[in-house]
Write a protein that holds these residues in place. Structure first.
Motif, short mmCIF file in Angstrom:
data_model
loop_
_atom_site.label_atom_id
_atom_site.label_comp_id
_atom_site.label_asym_id
_atom_site.label_seq_id
_atom_site.Cartn_x
_atom_site.Cartn_y
_atom_site.Cartn_z
N MET A 158 0.83 -1.20 0.00
CA MET A 158 0.00 0.00 0.00
C MET A 158 0.86 1.25 0.00
SD MET A 158 -3.01 -0.96 2.67
CE MET A 158 -3.84 0.59 2.34
N LEU A 208 0.66 4.39 1.62
CA LEU A 208 -0.04 5.13 2.66
C LEU A 208 0.62 6.49 2.84
CD1 LEU A 208 -0.53 2.27 5.24
CD2 LEU A 208 -2.25 3.26 3.73
N TYR A 243 -10.61 2.15 6.57
CA TYR A 243 -10.77 0.94 5.78
C TYR A 243 -11.49 -0.09 6.64
CZ TYR A 243 -6.96 3.11 3.14
OH TYR A 243 -6.19 3.98 2.43
N GLU A 277 -7.38 -0.99 -0.37
CA GLU A 277 -7.53 0.37 -0.91
C GLU A 277 -8.66 0.45 -1.92
OE1 GLU A 277 -3.83 3.20 -0.91
OE2 GLU A 277 -3.33 1.34 -1.97
N SER A 278 -8.83 -0.59 -2.74
CA SER A 278 -9.88 -0.55 -3.75
C SER A 278 -11.21 -1.10 -3.25
CB SER A 278 -9.44 -1.34 -5.00
OG SER A 278 -9.22 -2.70 -4.68
N LEU A 309 -12.13 0.82 1.40
CA LEU A 309 -12.22 2.23 1.79
C LEU A 309 -13.69 2.58 2.06
CD1 LEU A 309 -10.66 4.90 2.16
CD2 LEU A 309 -11.18 5.40 -0.25
N GLN A 321 -13.40 8.66 3.57
CA GLN A 321 -12.28 9.52 3.24
C GLN A 321 -12.81 10.96 3.23
OE1 GLN A 321 -10.15 8.53 -0.34
NE2 GLN A 321 -8.31 9.48 0.43
#
Length: 192
Positions: free
Chosen positions: A6, A8, A114, A179-180, A183, A186
């Motif tokens: 990742m 980050l 996440y 991440e895909s 999430l 945000q």
């Protein structure tokens, strides 16, 4: 070892949930260890801090049991936010199922957030329960809690069937896909 999968740019919160014996503690610890600055926040710790007057969350919970569970989640979210503000990636591990999952996610002020829902099949959960050093199921059955997870929990975040995965493989799946797929928040507003 720092996370390689990742990118980050800023620290965030990783919520690991699932039924008892789904592997939450093991996965959360391994995941937190992958960060240069990582925290494993065990939500159940806040339940155990209540010395007198604690009411356990049963299949037909009292209002006080619901209140105490909500308090536990509020404390976990606040502590996670404090660690993120200090520059740590935080892995929050707890049983957060049903409609309270969305409430918990919404209570976290940090971002990104996440969500990973560990969702092995019932046979695997029963096998794991039999081989672990602690007993999680008492008044709850695997079927009851799994139904609450599968039926009553909003389908948000990354749901991962870990029935045939080792803990290490599970962490790799999380780091590759979260991440895909995981999430859930945000917000534009950051803690400052």
């Amino acid at each position: 070892m720092e996370v390689e999968n990742m990118d980050l740019q800023i620290p965030g919160v990783f919520v690991i949930t699932g039924a008892m014996a789904s592997g939450k503690s093991t996965i959360a610890q391994l995941l937190a260890e992958r960060f240069e600055r990582g925290v494993h926040l065990r939500g159940d710790t806040f339940r155990r801090m209540i010395v007198t007057g604690r009411e356990e969350f049963l299949p037909d919970p009292s209002q006080e049991a619901i209140h105490q569970l909500q308090l536990r989640y509020q404390i976990s979210a606040s502590v996670a936010d404090m660690y993120v503000k200090a520059g740590f990636n935080v892995v929050v591990q707890d049983i957060i199922v049903g409609p309270m999952l969305k409430e918990f996610i919404d209570s976290i002020q940090s971002n990104p957030v996440y969500l990973v829902v560990l969702s092995p099949d019932e046979k695997t959960i029963k096998q794991r329960e039999e081989t672990r050093g602690k007993t999680g199921y008492g008044v709850w059955t695997v079927t009851q809690l799994n139904q609450m997870l599968q039926v009553d929990t909003p389908k948000i975040g990354m749901w991962l069937d870990t029935s045939d995965l080792t803990p290490e493989e599970t962490v790799e799946q999380i780091l590759t896909r979260v991440e895909s797929e995981g999430l859930v928040s945000q917000n534009e507003t950051r803690l400052s």
